[in-house]
Write a protein that holds these residues in place. Structure first.
Motif, PDB file in Angstrom:
ATOM      1  N   ASN A   1     -70.245 -11.712  34.133  1.00  0.00           N
ATOM      2  CA  ASN A   1     -69.823 -12.400  35.347  1.00  0.00           C
ATOM      3  C   ASN A   1     -70.990 -13.193  35.898  1.00  0.00           C
ATOM      4  O   ASN A   1     -72.113 -13.088  35.430  1.00  0.00           O
ATOM      5  CB  ASN A   1     -69.315 -11.405  36.399  1.00  0.00           C
ATOM      6  N   THR A   2     -70.708 -14.006  36.905  1.00  0.00           N
ATOM      7  CA  THR A   2     -71.729 -14.909  37.414  1.00  0.00           C
ATOM      8  C   THR A   2     -72.621 -14.295  38.473  1.00  0.00           C
ATOM      9  O   THR A   2     -73.401 -14.989  39.108  1.00  0.00           O
ATOM     10  CB  THR A   2     -71.071 -16.172  37.987  1.00  0.00           C
ATOM     11  N   THR A   3     -72.503 -12.992  38.691  1.00  0.00           N
ATOM     12  CA  THR A   3     -73.464 -12.355  39.585  1.00  0.00           C
ATOM     13  C   THR A   3     -74.859 -12.429  38.965  1.00  0.00           C
ATOM     14  O   THR A   3     -75.859 -12.627  39.645  1.00  0.00           O
ATOM     15  CB  THR A   3     -73.081 -10.884  39.822  1.00  0.00           C
TER      16      THR A   3
ATOM     17  N   ASN B   1     -81.500 -13.586  39.532  1.00  0.00           N
ATOM     18  CA  ASN B   1     -80.072 -13.527  39.823  1.00  0.00           C
ATOM     19  C   ASN B   1     -79.648 -14.757  40.602  1.00  0.00           C
ATOM     20  O   ASN B   1     -80.433 -15.345  41.337  1.00  0.00           O
ATOM     21  CB  ASN B   1     -79.734 -12.274  40.636  1.00  0.00           C
ATOM     22  N   SER B   2     -78.392 -15.130  40.454  1.00  0.00           N
ATOM     23  CA  SER B   2     -77.850 -16.262  41.188  1.00  0.00           C
ATOM     24  C   SER B   2     -77.159 -15.793  42.456  1.00  0.00           C
ATOM     25  O   SER B   2     -76.463 -14.781  42.458  1.00  0.00           O
ATOM     26  CB  SER B   2     -76.842 -17.011  40.311  1.00  0.00           C
ATOM     27  N   MET B   3     -77.345 -16.536  43.546  1.00  0.00           N
ATOM     28  CA  MET B   3     -76.638 -16.246  44.791  1.00  0.00           C
ATOM     29  C   MET B   3     -75.229 -16.818  44.754  1.00  0.00           C
ATOM     30  O   MET B   3     -74.408 -16.522  45.620  1.00  0.00           O
ATOM     31  CB  MET B   3     -77.396 -16.845  45.979  1.00  0.00           C
ATOM     32  N   ILE B   4     -74.933 -17.654  43.757  1.00  0.00           N
ATOM     33  CA  ILE B   4     -73.632 -18.294  43.642  1.00  0.00           C
ATOM     34  C   ILE B   4     -72.771 -17.465  42.702  1.00  0.00           C
ATOM     35  O   ILE B   4     -72.965 -17.476  41.490  1.00  0.00           O
ATOM     36  CB  ILE B   4     -73.764 -19.736  43.122  1.00  0.00           C
ATOM     37  N   THR B   5     -71.848 -16.707  43.255  1.00  0.00           N
ATOM     38  CA  THR B   5     -70.989 -15.821  42.481  1.00  0.00           C
ATOM     39  C   THR B   5     -69.535 -16.182  42.716  1.00  0.00           C
ATOM     40  O   THR B   5     -69.215 -17.121  43.460  1.00  0.00           O
ATOM     41  CB  THR B   5     -71.221 -14.353  42.883  1.00  0.00           C
ATOM     42  N   ASP B   6     -68.636 -15.427  42.112  1.00  0.00           N
ATOM     43  CA  ASP B   6     -67.214 -15.644  42.323  1.00  0.00           C
ATOM     44  C   ASP B   6     -66.778 -15.252  43.730  1.00  0.00           C
ATOM     45  O   ASP B   6     -65.649 -15.512  44.129  1.00  0.00           O
ATOM     46  CB  ASP B   6     -66.395 -14.864  41.298  1.00  0.00           C
TER      47      ASP B   6
ATOM     48  N   ARG C   1     -70.988 -29.736  52.792  1.00  0.00           N
ATOM     49  CA  ARG C   1     -70.413 -28.438  52.398  1.00  0.00           C
ATOM     50  C   ARG C   1     -71.495 -27.374  52.357  1.00  0.00           C
ATOM     51  O   ARG C   1     -72.639 -27.635  51.981  1.00  0.00           O
ATOM     52  CB  ARG C   1     -69.707 -28.549  51.038  1.00  0.00           C
ATOM     53  N   ARG C   2     -71.129 -26.179  52.768  1.00  0.00           N
ATOM     54  CA  ARG C   2     -72.027 -25.022  52.690  1.00  0.00           C
ATOM     55  C   ARG C   2     -71.241 -23.838  52.150  1.00  0.00           C
ATOM     56  O   ARG C   2     -70.025 -23.920  51.957  1.00  0.00           O
ATOM     57  CB  ARG C   2     -72.614 -24.715  54.076  1.00  0.00           C
ATOM     58  N   TYR C   3     -71.909 -22.723  51.940  1.00  0.00           N
ATOM     59  CA  TYR C   3     -71.216 -21.587  51.335  1.00  0.00           C
ATOM     60  C   TYR C   3     -71.713 -20.268  51.905  1.00  0.00           C
ATOM     61  O   TYR C   3     -72.811 -20.173  52.459  1.00  0.00           O
ATOM     62  CB  TYR C   3     -71.375 -21.603  49.819  1.00  0.00           C
TER      63      TYR C   3
END
Length: 497
Positions: free
Chosen positions: A426-428, A440-445, A467-469
């Motif tokens: 997974n994208t974690t 690690n990426s902060m951008i996950t599902d 845009r922000r997240y």
């Protein structure tokens, strides 16, 4: 057009209960058999259906526009590159969801789920979002959500997950009220709903409730006149309330319908209004702020005697002028959740028509007769879990369409098996196998997009293209939401032909 139950009922009655269809469409051009005729089997055809505008919604006529950046990217994120897309027509809330709206939701949960207190606790906004280490914001913790002085203010402290739960609840309450107003179900049933035995649109359509307990039930169009359930084919119930997609939200906020003549667009917009400034340019209102935002360091609302936006924190949801679609506060006041999963390169990947990132395709748990096997503890139809995803051990951004396309790669349907390491599933963790465990990426599902700017933001974030997240489980004191709904049928309002 506002939602008027009596008009809605009349239109449905005409479409369902007469033996003639609009426009003389009484005979099938394929078989020659009469429509809506008990003598010919009673096949029902609701010709000329027109979707009604649900409570709180405004019709947004779709079209093409350039989504993304309209000014310099001062954050240097390169995550909103301009791209031309087409958005189909849809509906969107006229304003942000208010505190009073959310309190109605909490009241219903508290009344129905008496023995399941966790359901109520799960729905509660996080009022502690107001706290700051070096600011006296504690009064907002106690007052903002529940005091009547803030009833018309936008609800905050709501996570993306909570916003979706609210939209699902709203769908069921609106459709339940439609059936009650039409006399198809008994309004007294409201008093007896407890726990999982509450009205759910999907469960009703799949036969989880009695056929009819109202005074004016629908009947089969044959000699038996047997009462029957409302079906989706009847067109009586409305589609789901939900969060808008990022493309829908940005399209509705920009509202370029006010800058077009035929197919010619006179100007693009930086904000939901014309011009490059944040003050009103009309002579009668000249100089007044167009939104609730931070004008400069420490300037949240201006000087006493002439407050520039009259908002120290948020303001009532129908403050300022609506944009050309009639939507209030599409810039400033509070940021708003949208449905999409965040990826920096979404604008390169997603479709040209109705773009959206976040699809996870699921199937209902049905028996051999196509009826849900059981409802969950909330009275909702159960869906199959995505266990297949774990079994196939696909790397998230290499998955097939029928499992999960959050990362948009639809180039392969092959089973990858053990080709990827477990921590790459997974994208974690975007860097599986690396010797550096901190990569690690902060951008996950779980990372969702929010837009619009707020009472805490500078003017830059008021532009719909920015845009922000944030993680879908988190919340803020400057982040709320509004709901949307699909438009079925043709993209313009009016009688279908």
């Amino acid at each position: 057009m506002k939602f008027v139950p009596s008009i809605f009922i009349a239109l449905m009655a005409i479409g369902l209960m007469t033996s003639c269809s609009k426009g003389g469409k009484t005979v099938s051009s394929t078989t020659g058999w009469n429509y809506n005729d008990p003598a010919n089997g009673g096949f029902e055809y609701n010709y000329g259906y027109e979707q009604q505008t649900g409570p709180g919604l405004v019709f947004i006529e779709g079209g093409t526009f350039i989504m993304g950046r309209v000014e310099q990217d001062v954050m240097f994120d390169w995550d909103n590159k301009p791209r031309r897309i087409t958005v189909p027509s849809f509906y969107m809330d006229e304003s942000e969801v208010r505190n009073v709206d959310y309190l109605e939701y909490l009241f219903w949960i508290n009344r129905v789920f008496i023995e399941s207190r966790e359901v109520y606790k799960k729905a509660l906004p996080d009022t502690l979002v107001w706290r700051r280490p070096l600011a006296y914001n504690d009064p907002y913790v106690e007052n903002y959500l529940r005091h009547p002085a803030y009833s018309e203010y936008p609800v905050v402290g709501v996570s993306w997950l909570q916003a979706n739960d609210y939209a699902a609840w709203r769908t069921d309450r609106v459709n339940e009220m439609i059936l009650i107003d039409m006399g198809i179900i008994d309004g007294e049933s409201l008093k007896s709903q407890l726990g999982e035995n509450n009205f759910n649109t999907e469960a009703y359509l799949y036969g989880q409730y009695p056929v009819a307990d109202g005074k004016r039930p629908l009947t089969k169009l044959d000699d038996s006149k047997t009462p029957r359930r409302v079906t989706w084919e009847d067109g009586i119930m409305l589609p789901k309330y939900r969060l808008p997609t990022e493309a829908e939200w940005e399209y509705a906020a920009t509202a370029l319908i006010g800058n077009t003549m035929d197919e010619r667009m006179s100007d693009r917009r930086i904000f939901p209004w014309n011009g490059h400034i944040v003050r009103n340019s009309d002579k009668k209102e000249q100089g007044k702020m167009m939104a609730n935002f931070v004008r400069g360091n420490g300037d949240m609302m201006g000087t006493a005697g002439k407050l520039n936006d009259q908002g120290d924190i948020t303001v009532p949801v129908k403050s300022y002028y609506p944009n050309d679609y009639g939507l209030y506060c599409m810039a400033g006041n509070v940021n708003e959740w949208v449905a999409d999963v965040y990826r920096p390169l979404s604008f390169d990947d997603v479709e040209e028509f109705n773009p959206y990132r976040g699809n996870v395709f699921q199937t209902k748990v049905l028996d051999e007769e196509g009826i849900p096997v059981e409802k969950d503890e909330l009275g909702k139809v159960r869906y199959r879990t995505e266990a297949e995803k774990d079994i196939l051990n696909r790397k998230n951004y290499r998955t097939a369409d029928n499992i999960n396309i959050l990362d948009g790669d639809r180039s392969s349907n092959i089973v990858l098996g053990d080709a990827w390491l477990d921590n790459e599933a997974n994208t974690t963790n975007m860097y599986g196998g690396s010797s550096n465990s901190n990569m690690n990426s902060m951008i996950t599902d779980r990372t969702r997009v929010y837009k619009g700017g707020s009472w805490r933001d500078r003017a830059y974030w008021l532009s719909p293209g920015t845009r922000r997240y944030l993680d879908e489980r988190e919340s803020r004191d400057d982040l709320g939401f509004r709901c949307a709904m699909i438009r079925v049928g043709k993209p313009v309002q009016g009688e279908a032909k």
